[in-house]
Enzyme design. Structure first.
Site, mmCIF file in Angstrom:
data_model
loop_
_atom_site.group_PDB
_atom_site.id
_atom_site.type_symbol
_atom_site.label_atom_id
_atom_site.label_comp_id
_atom_site.label_asym_id
_atom_site.label_seq_id
_atom_site.Cartn_x
_atom_site.Cartn_y
_atom_site.Cartn_z
ATOM 1 C CB SER A 172 -0.875 -0.042 1.261
ATOM 2 O OG SER A 172 -1.977 0.803 1.146
ATOM 3 C CE1 TYR A 188 -3.074 14.642 2.770
ATOM 4 C CE2 TYR A 188 -3.643 12.413 2.082
ATOM 5 C CZ TYR A 188 -2.947 13.269 2.923
ATOM 6 O OH TYR A 188 -2.136 12.779 3.909
HETATM 7 C C1 FMN Z 1 3.686 5.843 7.228
HETATM 8 C C2 FMN Z 1 2.442 5.785 6.399
HETATM 9 C C3 FMN Z 1 2.339 6.591 5.279
HETATM 10 C C4 FMN Z 1 1.197 6.539 4.473
HETATM 11 N N1 FMN Z 1 1.132 7.236 3.319
HETATM 12 C C5 FMN Z 1 0.097 7.083 2.460
HETATM 13 C C6 FMN Z 1 0.110 7.649 1.186
HETATM 14 O O1 FMN Z 1 1.076 8.260 0.764
HETATM 15 N N2 FMN Z 1 -0.981 7.496 0.406
HETATM 16 C C7 FMN Z 1 -2.065 6.793 0.825
HETATM 17 O O2 FMN Z 1 -3.048 6.667 0.103
HETATM 18 N N3 FMN Z 1 -2.077 6.190 2.028
HETATM 19 C C8 FMN Z 1 -1.019 6.298 2.840
HETATM 20 N N4 FMN Z 1 -0.998 5.624 4.029
HETATM 21 C C9 FMN Z 1 -2.132 4.758 4.370
HETATM 22 C C10 FMN Z 1 -1.829 3.301 3.992
HETATM 23 O O3 FMN Z 1 -1.703 3.146 2.601
HETATM 24 C C11 FMN Z 1 -2.917 2.370 4.510
HETATM 25 O O4 FMN Z 1 -4.130 2.728 3.904
HETATM 26 C C12 FMN Z 1 -3.061 2.421 6.017
HETATM 27 O O5 FMN Z 1 -1.799 2.450 6.647
HETATM 28 C C13 FMN Z 1 -3.828 1.210 6.534
HETATM 29 O O6 FMN Z 1 -3.166 0.022 6.186
HETATM 30 P P1 FMN Z 1 -2.311 -0.860 7.252
HETATM 31 O O7 FMN Z 1 -3.229 -1.149 8.380
HETATM 32 O O8 FMN Z 1 -1.905 -2.081 6.470
HETATM 33 O O9 FMN Z 1 -1.140 -0.035 7.682
HETATM 34 C C14 FMN Z 1 0.134 5.696 4.839
HETATM 35 C C15 FMN Z 1 0.243 4.908 5.979
HETATM 36 C C16 FMN Z 1 1.392 4.907 6.740
HETATM 37 C C17 FMN Z 1 1.484 4.003 7.939
#
Ligand code: FMN
Ligand code: FAD
Length: 763
Positions: A413, A572
């Site tokens: 992701s 955003y």
């Molecule tokens: C450090 C960090 C940076 C993130 N940056 C983005 C991003 O640039 N674009 C986006 O759509 N989501 C971003 N997310 C959200 C993740 O893509 C994801 O939707 C969210 O962390 C939930 O997934 P997880 O439980 O597997 O971490 C970010 C998440 C984390 C932890």
């Protein structure tokens, strides 16, 4: 101790027995409004674990109960005329009447007084004359109502209608679910044998179908006749029967989910369904009632005061009850929404049904019935167009979008790294993404990459708005294509009202201490009182930003990215148009959902026009603002997805939240997956699920149940770039491709895993 038990159901009788067994001097009366065998319902299901608990508490009644148990291992699902059977589920059942008769007999034998045909309109007189009063008077407890301000009951009357019937038709080979389509909609039955001659046959349908049949105006016999006609071909000429003749009118009800803030007051404690109910589709109501009865009897004898006993009883039982209620909620919601799943193929439908409470995982199903799961996995691989080994977990099935074929369903992701300099990705980005591409995932996202300097979230965010950016990303894309089988997706976006903020670890969404740049959004609504108030975008702004998206997409195409995602989530710029919380516009870009979607779709169409026709475009949305009806709800997200689908977006990346500081998300394992499930199964659009998905088991169950087409993992990939390769080792899958230089490491890891498995250790 002088004890009154109000209600002679399983909870009340078993509590009385348990008390008497602990001290035969107790003077106990059970007060019951019905006659001894005047009971509603047919069979109840218990588990082997509950039986063990009962045996420890009272071996005498446990032996009696076991003698009458019907056991069955299989679950059969009849759907679209196909009967699919899986095994290894291990249930046992007993007639409710039989259970109560045995408990009544045991109670009498122990010297408990049973006062039948005695209505208890109010518990207070009993509280005056007894040391302890247990209110076990069922779902509609009068005692609970008498002290509603203390117990604070929360009663959620659920959507479906059901009626508990019986039949002499045999369902002794399997717990059987039958789904029948009628002229008024779907009606389904839950059928299981509970003694040699009789089976429970619960009939359930939506309120809408129930209204169309006019069941509300029918007598019990009339509605039974309709049900017999609906399920005629499964009843083998046998009748459906009611034993709720003592209930006036139709015996159909809506299930009330009961929760109470407190379970005790002065010398009275609530027990069984009176305190908390669990939907019948996970068959745990009687288990909860019996186990709570044992717990309270224990604490009354182990604790110095009644108050202390009540406190222990509540804290010990509440966690257990909440766990079961959570599983029961998943299960009942699945039945409420079953019409969403009925179009699925019978294999997938069956899988979805078996895993509905989320207590049974993919690997747990493999333990129960390896052959059935193996066939289901092969079906999934085949349907995915796999040409290789079909004997693989769903996460290793290929997926095709336009001309892009992913080798598997795992997605890294997008995750901001905050390591760019003036929008230019650095060696950090190269090393970081190259590692993840080597790690086995089918698709690797780069982080939100901004279409302009002002469109960056932080000064550390990368862009695609200058030749140097393009060159740096191109170097990465070339490496990924030359050295790995992964595909790589660029996520492009504009920060809008959440721009000009600090690096993630310096304070998420907080304004910069110095050097802030002006921000813009759909309307002049700041992200928080601390953030800048953005400028409401003019048409000229909208044209400029749209063109910036187009220019970035052209750069991404020249870099050779395999897929493009437009970021329209998380508050955003594009998201600020979609959510009504931040879009206050009075023009054609504000108000109705069509209006709020107009600008994001304009951007999409402009980008689609320049993006290579053979490559897919995704849009990421926040499918729930988590603020209730004021914001985007999961239902509205379905409408958003319909608009994306109609516009030609290839896949919807279903995230949620981060659109308002008012949001109150409900976190948990796979907590956003229901939104993907809903969109995918209500619109037919391909989806990606994301959010607290961290085990191979989660990924496989989401895919196999048809809750998403791809599964994104973010934080797990920060901790482990090789998440997919490691998952393959855990699952014993050897068909994944490791980079050649790492093969000795691969071989060692599989060897260690095998050795640990033979020693019963986890890898
Ligand atoms: C450090 C960090 C940076 C993130 N940056 C983005 C991003 O640039 N674009 C986006 O759509 N989501 C971003 N997310 C959200 C993740 O893509 C994801 O939707 C969210 O962390 C939930 O997934 P997880 O439980 O597997 O971490 C970010 C998440 C984390 C932890
Ligand atoms: C359709 C259906 C299917 C179910 N299937 C299962 C299953 O398969 N497995 C399972 O474990 N559970 C099942 N349950 C749930 C299970 O029946 C209940 O959870 C369980 O009976 C709870 O026991 P209880 O003693 O708390 O309440 P109840 O069994 O409801 O007993 C309450 C008793 O109190 C009496 N009473 C109520 N009010 C008064 C009053 N004012 N004065 C005097 N007496 C009163 C009632 O007559 C009744 O006898 C099912 C429930 C339904 C509705």
């Amino acid at each position: 101790m002088k004890v009154a038990v109000l209600g002679g159901g399983p909870a009340g009788l078993y509590f009385a027995i348990s008390m008497k067994l602990r001290n035969s001097a107790h003077d106990i009366t059970v007060v019951e409004r019905n006659r001894p065998d005047d009971t509603f319902g047919w069979g109840v299901v218990l588990s082997a674990e509950t039986l063990d608990n009962l045996s420890r508490n009272d071996p005498v009644s446990a032996v009696w109960i076991k003698r009458y148990f019907a056991y069955w291992d299989d679950i059969a699902v009849i759907h679209k005329g196909v009967r699919t059977v899986s095994t290894g589920h291990g249930f046992c059942g007993i007639g409710r009447k039989r259970l109560l008769t045995l408990l009544q007999r045991r109670a009498r034998e122990l010297g408990i007084k049973l006062a039948f045909e005695t209505e208890v309109p109010d518990p207070k007189p009993y509280m005056e004359t007894h040391d302890l009063v247990v209110a076990a008077d069922g779902l509609n407890s009068r005692s609970r109502a008498a002290f509603a301000e203390v117990f604070k009951p929360d009663i959620d009357v659920r959507k479906c209608k059901f009626v508990w019937l019986g039949t002499h038709q045999k369902f002794d080979d399997a717990f059987t679910f039958i789904f029948e389509e009628t002229e008024h909609g779907w009606v389904w039955a839950h059928a299981y044998q509970f003694d040699p001659d009789t089976a429970t046959f619960i009939v359930e349908c939506s309120q809408e179908t129930w209204d169309k049949f006019g069941f509300g105006a029918m007598s019990q016999q009339e509605s039974i006749a309709v049900c017999e006609r609906i399920f005629e071909k499964y009843l083998g000429g046998h009748a459906l029967m009611t034993n709720a003749n003592h209930i006036r009118g139709s015996a159909w009800i809506n299930f009330p989910r009961v929760l109470c803030e407190r379970w005790s007051y002065r010398n009275l404690a609530l027990m069984g369904d009176a305190a908390a109910s669990a939907h019948f589709s996970i068959g745990s109501g009687t288990k909860l009632a019996l186990e709570s009865a044992v717990a309270l009897a224990d604490y009354v004898h182990s604790e110095p005061t009644l108050a202390a006993a009540f406190e222990k009883y509540e804290s010990a039982r509440r966690t257990e009850v909440l766990k079961l209620q959570s599983a029961a909620r998943n299960s009942l919601e699945w039945f409420e929404e079953v019409e969403r799943y009925l179009p699925l193929d019978p294999v997938q439908f069956n899988y979805s049904l078996l895993t509905r409470s989320q207590r049974i995982s993919h690997e747990n199903l493999r333990l129960r019935d390896p052959a059935w799961l193996g066939d289901a996995e092969a079906w999934f691989q085949q349907r995915s167009g796999s040409t290789g080994n079909l004997n693989r977990a769903p996460m290793f099935a290929p997926f095709r979008l336009r001309e892009l074929t992913l080798r598997n369903r795992v997605v890294v992701s997008p995750m901001a790294q905050y390591k760019a300099v003036d929008g230019c990705p650095t060696d950090w980005h190269f090393a970081h993404y190259a590692e993840r591409a080597k790690g086995g995932a089918g698709l690797v996202y780069i982080e939100m990459t901004c279409v302009s300097p002002e469109g960056r979230i932080t000064p550390g965010c990368p862009g695609l708005y200058a030749p140097a950016h393009e060159a740096a990303w191109k170097r990465l894309v070339n490496f990924v294509h030359a050295e790995t089988e992964a595909k790589i997706c660029a996520q492009i976006g504009h920060s809008g009202p959440k721009g000009s903020t600090r690096l993630g670890w310096e304070g998420t969404d907080e304004p910069l201490p110095a050097g802030n740049w002006p921000v813009m959004a759909a309307s002049a609504v700041p992200w928080s009182p601390e953030n800048q108030t953005p400028r409401a975008m003019t048409r000229a702004d909208m044209d400029r930003v749209r063109d910036q998206f187009v220019a970035s997409a052209e750069m991404a195409a020249r870099c050779g990215f395999d897929m493009l995602e437009i970021h329209a989530a998380h508050g955003y710029l594009l998201s600020s148009f979609i959510t009504p919380l931040t879009n206050r516009r009075g023009d054609e870009y504000g108000g109705s959902l069509e209006n709020r979607m107009r600008y994001p779709l304009e951007v999409f169409h402009a980008v689609r026009a320049v993006w290579p026709a053979d490559k897919p475009i995704s849009m990421r949305i926040s499918a729930n603002d988590w603020v209730g009806d004021d914001g985007v709800t999961p239902a509205e997200a379905v409408e958003i997805a319909r608009l994306l689908q109609a516009a030609g977006v290839d896949i919807c990346d279903v995230s949620a939240g981060q659109t308002s500081i008012r949001a109150r998300p409900v976190y948990g394992r796979m907590f956003q997956t229901p939104f993907s499930d809903r969109i995918r199964n209500e619109t037919g659009m391909a989806t990606m699920a994301v959010g607290n998905i961290f085990e191979p088991d989660h990924v496989n169950s989401i895919l196999m149940a048809g809750r998403a087409d791809l599964v994104c993992l973010a934080r797990p990939h920060l901790a482990d770039p090789y998440w997919t390769l490691h998952a393959a080792v855990t699952l014993g899958d050897r068909d994944v491709q490791w980079p050649d230089p790492y093969l000795p490491g691969r071989d060692q890891l599989y060897r260690l895993a095998e050795r640990n498995a033979t020693m019963g250790l986890k890898v």
